[in-house]
Design a protein around this motif. Structure first.
Motif, PDB file in Angstrom:
ATOM      1  N   VAL A 116       0.843  -1.199   0.000  1.00 52.86           N
ATOM      2  CA  VAL A 116       0.000   0.000   0.000  1.00 52.86           C
ATOM      3  C   VAL A 116       0.878   1.249   0.000  1.00 52.86           C
ATOM      4  O   VAL A 116       0.610   2.223  -0.717  1.00 52.86           O
ATOM      5  N   LEU A 117       1.941   1.212   0.788  1.00 54.00           N
ATOM      6  CA  LEU A 117       2.867   2.328   0.850  1.00 54.00           C
ATOM      7  C   LEU A 117       3.536   2.549  -0.506  1.00 54.00           C
ATOM      8  O   LEU A 117       3.664   3.685  -0.980  1.00 54.00           O
ATOM      9  N   ALA A 118       3.953   1.458  -1.136  1.00 52.03           N
ATOM     10  CA  ALA A 118       4.646   1.560  -2.422  1.00 52.03           C
ATOM     11  C   ALA A 118       3.736   2.101  -3.523  1.00 52.03           C
ATOM     12  O   ALA A 118       4.201   2.755  -4.456  1.00 52.03           O
ATOM     13  N   ASP A 119       2.445   1.819  -3.422  1.00 52.79           N
ATOM     14  CA  ASP A 119       1.497   2.327  -4.428  1.00 52.79           C
ATOM     15  C   ASP A 119       1.396   3.855  -4.387  1.00 52.79           C
ATOM     16  O   ASP A 119       0.934   4.469  -5.352  1.00 52.79           O
ATOM     17  N   LYS A 120       1.831   4.445  -3.291  1.00 51.17           N
ATOM     18  CA  LYS A 120       1.833   5.904  -3.162  1.00 51.17           C
ATOM     19  C   LYS A 120       3.217   6.468  -3.505  1.00 51.17           C
ATOM     20  O   LYS A 120       3.666   7.458  -2.946  1.00 51.17           O
ATOM     21  N   TRP A 121       3.895   5.847  -4.474  1.00 50.43           N
ATOM     22  CA  TRP A 121       5.282   6.203  -4.751  1.00 50.43           C
ATOM     23  C   TRP A 121       5.447   7.657  -5.193  1.00 50.43           C
ATOM     24  O   TRP A 121       6.476   8.284  -4.917  1.00 50.43           O
ATOM     25  N   GLN A 122       4.429   8.215  -5.845  1.00 47.95           N
ATOM     26  CA  GLN A 122       4.539   9.627  -6.250  1.00 47.95           C
ATOM     27  C   GLN A 122       4.637  10.531  -5.025  1.00 47.95           C
ATOM     28  O   GLN A 122       5.435  11.477  -4.992  1.00 47.95           O
ATOM     29  N   ILE A 123       3.813  10.222  -4.011  1.00 44.93           N
ATOM     30  CA  ILE A 123       3.839  11.015  -2.775  1.00 44.93           C
ATOM     31  C   ILE A 123       5.176  10.823  -2.067  1.00 44.93           C
ATOM     32  O   ILE A 123       5.761  11.782  -1.543  1.00 44.93           O
ATOM     33  N   LEU A 124       5.682   9.591  -2.062  1.00 46.89           N
ATOM     34  CA  LEU A 124       6.962   9.309  -1.411  1.00 46.89           C
ATOM     35  C   LEU A 124       8.100  10.048  -2.108  1.00 46.89           C
ATOM     36  O   LEU A 124       9.012  10.567  -1.449  1.00 46.89           O
ATOM     37  N   CYS A 125       8.064  10.094  -3.446  1.00 45.80           N
ATOM     38  CA  CYS A 125       9.095  10.832  -4.191  1.00 45.80           C
ATOM     39  C   CYS A 125       9.071  12.312  -3.834  1.00 45.80           C
ATOM     40  O   CYS A 125      10.120  12.931  -3.596  1.00 45.80           O
ATOM     41  N   PRO A 171      17.305  14.160   7.908  1.00 44.26           N
ATOM     42  CA  PRO A 171      16.409  13.733   6.832  1.00 44.26           C
ATOM     43  C   PRO A 171      16.898  12.522   6.044  1.00 44.26           C
ATOM     44  O   PRO A 171      16.099  11.686   5.639  1.00 44.26           O
ATOM     45  N   THR A 172      18.211  12.422   5.832  1.00 40.76           N
ATOM     46  CA  THR A 172      18.712  11.296   5.043  1.00 40.76           C
ATOM     47  C   THR A 172      18.423   9.948   5.698  1.00 40.76           C
ATOM     48  O   THR A 172      18.296   8.938   5.007  1.00 40.76           O
ATOM     49  N   GLU A 173      18.322   9.927   7.027  1.00 41.38           N
ATOM     50  CA  GLU A 173      18.001   8.672   7.710  1.00 41.38           C
ATOM     51  C   GLU A 173      16.593   8.208   7.336  1.00 41.38           C
ATOM     52  O   GLU A 173      16.374   7.044   6.997  1.00 41.38           O
ATOM     53  N   VAL A 174      15.640   9.124   7.380  1.00 44.40           N
ATOM     54  CA  VAL A 174      14.251   8.784   7.063  1.00 44.40           C
ATOM     55  C   VAL A 174      14.108   8.457   5.581  1.00 44.40           C
ATOM     56  O   VAL A 174      13.416   7.497   5.200  1.00 44.40           O
ATOM     57  N   VAL A 175      14.782   9.224   4.736  1.00 44.98           N
ATOM     58  CA  VAL A 175      14.663   9.049   3.290  1.00 44.98           C
ATOM     59  C   VAL A 175      15.225   7.708   2.824  1.00 44.98           C
ATOM     60  O   VAL A 175      14.832   7.194   1.779  1.00 44.98           O
ATOM     61  N   LYS A 176      16.136   7.128   3.613  1.00 39.71           N
ATOM     62  CA  LYS A 176      16.642   5.790   3.266  1.00 39.71           C
ATOM     63  C   LYS A 176      15.485   4.800   3.079  1.00 39.71           C
ATOM     64  O   LYS A 176      15.458   4.019   2.124  1.00 39.71           O
ATOM     65  N   LEU A 177      14.537   4.824   4.012  1.00 39.04           N
ATOM     66  CA  LEU A 177      13.429   3.864   3.969  1.00 39.04           C
ATOM     67  C   LEU A 177      12.531   4.114   2.765  1.00 39.04           C
ATOM     68  O   LEU A 177      12.164   3.176   2.046  1.00 39.04           O
ATOM     69  N   THR A 178      12.164   5.366   2.555  1.00 33.09           N
ATOM     70  CA  THR A 178      11.282   5.664   1.428  1.00 33.09           C
ATOM     71  C   THR A 178      11.988   5.399   0.103  1.00 33.09           C
ATOM     72  O   THR A 178      11.368   4.951  -0.863  1.00 33.09           O
ATOM     73  N   PHE A 179      13.289   5.663   0.043  1.00 28.08           N
ATOM     74  CA  PHE A 179      14.063   5.376  -1.172  1.00 28.08           C
ATOM     75  C   PHE A 179      14.056   3.882  -1.485  1.00 28.08           C
ATOM     76  O   PHE A 179      13.871   3.476  -2.645  1.00 28.08           O
ATOM     77  N   ILE A 180      14.236   3.060  -0.474  1.00 30.14           N
ATOM     78  CA  ILE A 180      14.246   1.604  -0.678  1.00 30.14           C
ATOM     79  C   ILE A 180      12.897   1.120  -1.189  1.00 30.14           C
ATOM     80  O   ILE A 180      12.818   0.309  -2.125  1.00 30.14           O
ATOM     81  N   VAL A 181      11.823   1.627  -0.610  1.00 24.42           N
ATOM     82  CA  VAL A 181      10.479   1.216  -1.035  1.00 24.42           C
ATOM     83  C   VAL A 181      10.205   1.660  -2.474  1.00 24.42           C
ATOM     84  O   VAL A 181       9.711   0.876  -3.297  1.00 24.42           O
ATOM     85  N   LEU A 210      12.418   2.434  -4.844  1.00 27.75           N
ATOM     86  CA  LEU A 210      13.296   1.724  -5.776  1.00 27.75           C
ATOM     87  C   LEU A 210      12.829   0.288  -5.991  1.00 27.75           C
ATOM     88  O   LEU A 210      12.857  -0.223  -7.127  1.00 27.75           O
ATOM     89  N   ALA A 211      12.391  -0.378  -4.924  1.00 24.20           N
ATOM     90  CA  ALA A 211      11.872  -1.739  -5.061  1.00 24.20           C
ATOM     91  C   ALA A 211      10.642  -1.766  -5.961  1.00 24.20           C
ATOM     92  O   ALA A 211      10.482  -2.664  -6.801  1.00 24.20           O
ATOM     93  N   LYS A 212       9.767  -0.783  -5.793  1.00 26.95           N
ATOM     94  CA  LYS A 212       8.573  -0.674  -6.639  1.00 26.95           C
ATOM     95  C   LYS A 212       8.971  -0.431  -8.090  1.00 26.95           C
ATOM     96  O   LYS A 212       8.422  -1.065  -9.018  1.00 26.95           O
ATOM     97  N   GLN A 213       9.928   0.450  -8.322  1.00 27.80           N
ATOM     98  CA  GLN A 213      10.363   0.780  -9.674  1.00 27.80           C
ATOM     99  C   GLN A 213      11.003  -0.424 -10.356  1.00 27.80           C
ATOM    100  O   GLN A 213      10.693  -0.739 -11.514  1.00 27.80           O
TER     101      GLN A 213
END
Length: 378
Positions: free
Chosen positions: A71-80, A114-124, A126-129
């Motif tokens: 569900v989180l990955a489906d919101k990849w535009q928001i995460l970006c 911020p880079t600590e938090v962004v690690k998680l969203t980046f992984i999600v 990138l995995a989706k992509q």
């Protein structure tokens, strides 16, 4: 009340309690060492902040376990958008916190990296992509490679521009490589990529890196840089002395010469491993590596059993993050690698790091929680 107990029982039955327990062991171990390392500061601030961060981390673990990563990955535009905006906040509000880069946000006395938090969203993301490109396109086509490279270069460049935090940027690079390799990326693309990086190094060296960063990179391999070990080599040199003096069993908590005399800078953050070696000895150092290795292996086991390719790649990304950060930190402490300001996962002082790491383990736990039983897979 019965419903709450039922939910709790189901959570503990399905969630990856092994990851939670191992994280708690590492973090509590770290707090004990932080308490000793900061005893000379005559302030309980560091222990209090780290303990509070641990509590928030456990909450993050539970939340991320319950949250469906699909569900989180489906919101990849928001995460970006979140990644870009969160990092851009460092331009007007970034502070150095004596780290040599402006990678911190500090509001009302609370620091966030911020880079600590962004690690998680980046992984999600990138995995989706990668999963999308692998399922609906050719992962090794020029178009797919261009999309993946563009995603990474944008984030990598943004981190360097807004914060000059080379250490954090390199963690993203390691995550990127590990996830692409796990996804079956063709080796010739890796060769082309490394050749392109080699061609860009002179430009980065001349126009992007600061002099102190250049010296840090060269110091472990060039004895002419700070030959007296009183300048840029001071931290790693003192770290080596601390590690060597601890021998097998250490001098005991609160009795380390380097640790308690404040000769060792960053002793509760980047160089906590040296404090462990000096005060608790080589046995404790080995235990630290074993504990972190157990967490990494567990992430990879969950990756192997994950129900979808995307979830498997997420677990691999989390493992890759831990692997690089652990190796880089130990390399710094042993003066085998440049000092690039990376903490030892779970052990070092840092609220953002602890909360993020437990959140990351929560994501892996959630994937394990939703994995199909082996009898169904077969």
């Amino acid at each position: 009340m019965k419903k709450v107990m039922s939910y709790a029982k189901e959570f503990f039955h399905r969630a990856d309690i092994f990851l939670l327990v191992m994280g708690l062991i590492c973090a509590i171990f770290g707090i004990v060492v932080i308490s000793s390392a900061t005893a000379s500061y005559h302030s309980a601030k560091y222990v209090i902040v780290q303990s509070a961060s641990l509590i928030l981390g456990v909450i993050a673990f539970v939340v991320m376990t319950v949250l469906d990563v699909d569900v989180l990955a489906d919101k990849w535009q928001i995460l970006c958008a979140f990644n870009v905006v969160f990092l851009l906040l460092l331009i007007p509000f970034g502070v150095s916190d004596n780290t040599g880069n402006t990678g911190w946000l500090r509001f009302f006395g609370i620091g966030i990296q911020p880079t600590e938090v962004v690690k998680l969203t980046f992984i999600v993301i990138l995995a989706k992509q990668i999963s999308y490109l692998k399922e609906y396109h050719d992962l090794n086509s020029v178009w797919s490679v261009a999309q993946l490279a563009g995603h990474f270069v944008l984030l990598f460049g943004l981190i360097l521009v807004v914060s000059s935090d080379l250490g954090s940027a390199l963690i993203f690079f390691s995550i990127f490589l590990v996830m692409l390799f796990a996804a079956g990326f063709a080796l010739h693309w890796f060769a082309i990529g490394f050749a392109a990086i080699a061609a860009m190094i002179p430009l980065l060296w001349k126009f992007v890196l600061h002099d102190y960063q250049k010296n840090r990179i060269l110091a472990p391999y060039d004895s002419s840089i700070d030959p007296t070990n009183t300048g840029i080599n001071w931290q790693p040199h003192q770290s080596k002395i601390a590690l060597a003096s601890g021998q097998w069993t250490g001098a005991g908590l609160g009795h380390g010469t380097q640790s308690q005399s404040n000769a060792l800078a960053g002793k509760h953050t980047d160089f906590i491993y040296a404090v462990i070696g000096e005060e608790l000895g080589m046995f404790a150092c080995i235990l630290v590596i074993v504990l972190l290795l157990a967490i990494i292996v567990r992430c990879l086991i969950v990756a192997r059993e994950a129900p979808t390719r995307m979830e498997s790649l997420v677990c691999v990304g989390m493992a890759g993050m831990l692997i690089f950060q652990t190796i880089a930190n130990l390399g710094m402490c042993l003066f085998l690698m440049p000092v690039i300001g990376l903490t030892l996962p779970f052990f070092s002082y840092g609220g953002s790091s602890v909360v993020t790491l437990f959140g990351a383990m929560g994501v892996v736990s959630g994937i394990k929680k939703r994995s199909r039983p082996e009898w169904l897979i077969n």
